[in-house]
Design an enzyme around this catalytic site. Structure first.
Site, PDB file in Angstrom:
ATOM      1  N   HIS A  57       0.988  -1.347  -0.003  1.00 18.45           N
ATOM      2  CA  HIS A  57      -0.109  -0.109   0.016  1.00 18.45           C
ATOM      3  C   HIS A  57       0.753   0.997   0.100  1.00 18.45           C
ATOM      4  O   HIS A  57       1.756   1.683   1.212  1.00 18.45           O
ATOM      5  CB  HIS A  57      -0.971   0.147   1.367  1.00 18.45           C
ATOM      6  CG  HIS A  57      -1.974   1.242   1.243  1.00 18.45           C
ATOM      7  ND1 HIS A  57      -3.506   0.745   1.034  1.00 18.45           N
ATOM      8  CD2 HIS A  57      -1.921   2.462   1.139  1.00 18.45           C
ATOM      9  CE1 HIS A  57      -3.971   1.957   0.937  1.00 18.45           C
ATOM     10  NE2 HIS A  57      -2.930   2.972   1.109  1.00 18.45           N
ATOM     11  N   HIS A  59       1.640   5.565  -2.251  1.00 16.57           N
ATOM     12  CA  HIS A  59       1.122   6.395  -3.037  1.00 16.57           C
ATOM     13  C   HIS A  59       2.354   7.099  -3.909  1.00 16.57           C
ATOM     14  O   HIS A  59       2.604   7.938  -3.217  1.00 16.57           O
ATOM     15  CB  HIS A  59       0.178   7.552  -2.351  1.00 16.57           C
ATOM     16  CG  HIS A  59      -0.929   7.110  -1.744  1.00 16.57           C
ATOM     17  ND1 HIS A  59      -2.619   7.207  -2.336  1.00 16.57           N
ATOM     18  CD2 HIS A  59      -1.125   6.135  -0.584  1.00 16.57           C
ATOM     19  CE1 HIS A  59      -3.119   6.598  -1.628  1.00 16.57           C
ATOM     20  NE2 HIS A  59      -2.697   6.120  -0.657  1.00 16.57           N
ATOM     21  N   GLU A 213     -10.969   4.565   6.545  1.00 21.51           N
ATOM     22  CA  GLU A 213     -10.119   5.007   7.310  1.00 21.51           C
ATOM     23  C   GLU A 213     -10.350   6.374   8.173  1.00 21.51           C
ATOM     24  O   GLU A 213     -10.148   7.508   7.726  1.00 21.51           O
ATOM     25  CB  GLU A 213      -9.065   5.660   6.318  1.00 21.51           C
ATOM     26  CG  GLU A 213      -7.794   6.008   6.831  1.00 21.51           C
ATOM     27  CD  GLU A 213      -6.673   6.755   5.764  1.00 21.51           C
ATOM     28  OE1 GLU A 213      -6.745   6.854   4.628  1.00 21.51           O
ATOM     29  OE2 GLU A 213      -5.687   7.148   6.261  1.00 21.51           O
TER      30      GLU A 213
HETATM   31 FE   FE2 Z   1      -3.327   5.158   1.126  1.00 20.99          FE
END
Ligand code: FE2
Length: 429
Positions: A57, A59, A213
């Protein structure tokens, strides 16, 4: 017979002082003593040799953008999203490629050779997707980069969210993403889970959702995600990233939820660095930790792997492509400090992540790919404690990175002294 032998290696499963024989790009022997290699030999000197780290995970479109166009003053997730929204229209393909490649160099030096990155599809220009597809090709000889179409501003909430995500998948993005807790309503969030799982089933793709989240215990989109996973027959191909609301949920509800997640074979991806930094921000004291229920999910047989999420971007001003830093934080936040706990945490950074990412030929067994990391530590527990130097990183049987061991020279008296922190090893009972 062998193109390369790594001598005197300690293995993640606890075997000590083994030789690893490599022929071509595969591991072809693991024995106490192998005959001489026709090619190179590498002495691991009783250090840990592990398969490479995997980050399920990340970005990569935002990485190394810290301070552009300004810093996150409140430090919250929501200001981070707003700040990214300010930067997004200014992004160019060239700048995105440049930052991503610089990050990949850092990753190689840290023995991180498998990365799943979300790619924001909210801007219909899709310059992020274009850039990271190019990066995926350029780094392919040494990093396996998987890309997730991620509607950061909401699949339904962003003006062109639905169409942009489809176009990104048409361009060759590998995985379907989503963010149900950021949709306008709970109902929209649940609808998005149905729509995104349907797309994945129709296209034969995996799913990876930024799911719940938030500290809101009523954010229960993981329930919809698990139910839609079963409905569309996607078991084992779906990941729930973050799942931080589970930290705050009612225990009775969780006792129903975890078996449902297990039935759906959801891959769980907590992000300890980011979760401990961003969650609990609306609390006074006591402040919640905000990481999902790692110990309980592992005990229920779910595949748990840890992600790094961010490095020097609008959400997180730290990070160094070091998955051991992630594991180190996980041990603290999940309070998993026992010897068996730490072994599970190391697995979560390696073999569990490889399972989440569906990697083939990954591992440290005969027949696996000769992708390996030599660390300046004796075993997995010392690796998590020390976050040591990656002395050598191998891809397909070739050394692609070397770093000098960290050895300190002390001048405390007339006798010069050397301290090798990776060998300063306290035996355990
Ligand atoms: Fe993320």
């Amino acid at each position: 017979m062998f193109d390369l032998i790594i001598r005197n290696a300690n293995l993640p499963d606890g075997r000590q002082g083994f030789d690893i024989g490599i022929s071509g790009c595969k591991i072809t022997a693991i024995e106490k003593t192998l005959p001489a290699a026709s090619g190179e030999e590498l002495d691991a000197t009783g250090r840990l040799v592990s398969p490479p780290f995997c980050d399920p995970h990340f970005h990569m479109d935002a990485t190394l953008s810290l301070g552009m166009p300004r810093m996150n003053v409140s430090g919250t997730l929501l200001e981070g999203i707003a700040l990214w929204g300010e930067l997004r229209p200014l992004l160019t393909k060239e700048a995105l490629v440049d930052r991503a490649l610089r990050y990949c160099d850092m990753a190689v030096s840290q023995g991180l050779l498998y990365i799943r990155s979300h790619v924001d599809t909210s801007d219909p220009r899709l310059v992020t997707a274009e850039a990271l597809i190019e990066v995926r090709e350029r780094v392919a000889p040494y990093i396996t980069l998987q890309l997730v179409a991620f509607p950061q501003d909401g699949y339904y909430r962003a003006p062109e969210g639905v169409a942009s995500l489809e176009r990104a998948l048409d361009m060759g993005i590998d995985i379907v993403g989503g963010i149900p807790h950021f949709e306008r309503t709970m109902e929209d969030g649940a609808r998005s889970m149905e729509a995104l799982c349907r797309i994945a089933a129709e296209r034969g793709l995996p799913v990876d959702i930024h799911c719940d989240e938030t500290d809101d215990p009523m954010s229960r989109h993981i329930e919809s995600l698990a139910a839609q996973t079963i409905r569309f027959g996607l078991q084992g191909r779906v990941a729930g990233s973050h799942l931080t609301s589970m930290h705050s949920m009612d225990n009775y509800y969780v006792s129903k939820l975890i078996p449902l997640m297990a039935e759906a074979e959801i891959n769980v991806i907590p992000n300890p660095l980011i979760n401990i930094m961003l969650q609990g921000r609306h609390d006074t004291y006591p402040k919640r930790r905000g990481m999902t229920r790692v110990r309980e999910l592992m005990a229920a047989g779910l595949n748990v792997s840890f992600g790094q999420d961010c490095t020097m971007d609008p959400w997180y001003s730290m990070g160094s492509a070091d998955m051991l830093e992630v594991g180190h934080m996980a041990i603290h936040v999940a309070q998993m400090g026992g010897i068996e706990d730490k072994k599970k945490i190391f697995d979560a950074l390696t073999i569990n992540s490889a399972k989440t990412m569906g990697l083939e030929g990954y591992g440290l067994d005969i027949g696996c790919n000769a992708d390996l990391v030599v660390l300046q530590a004796a075993d997995v527990i010392e690796a998590l404690r020390l976050k040591p130097t990656r002395l050598a990183v191998l891809k397909a049987g070739k050394v692609i990175s070397r770093t000098a061991p960290r050895i300190s020279q002390l001048f405390l008296d007339e006798r010069p002294q050397q301290i090798d922190i990776g060998a300063d090893y306290v035996p355990r009972v």
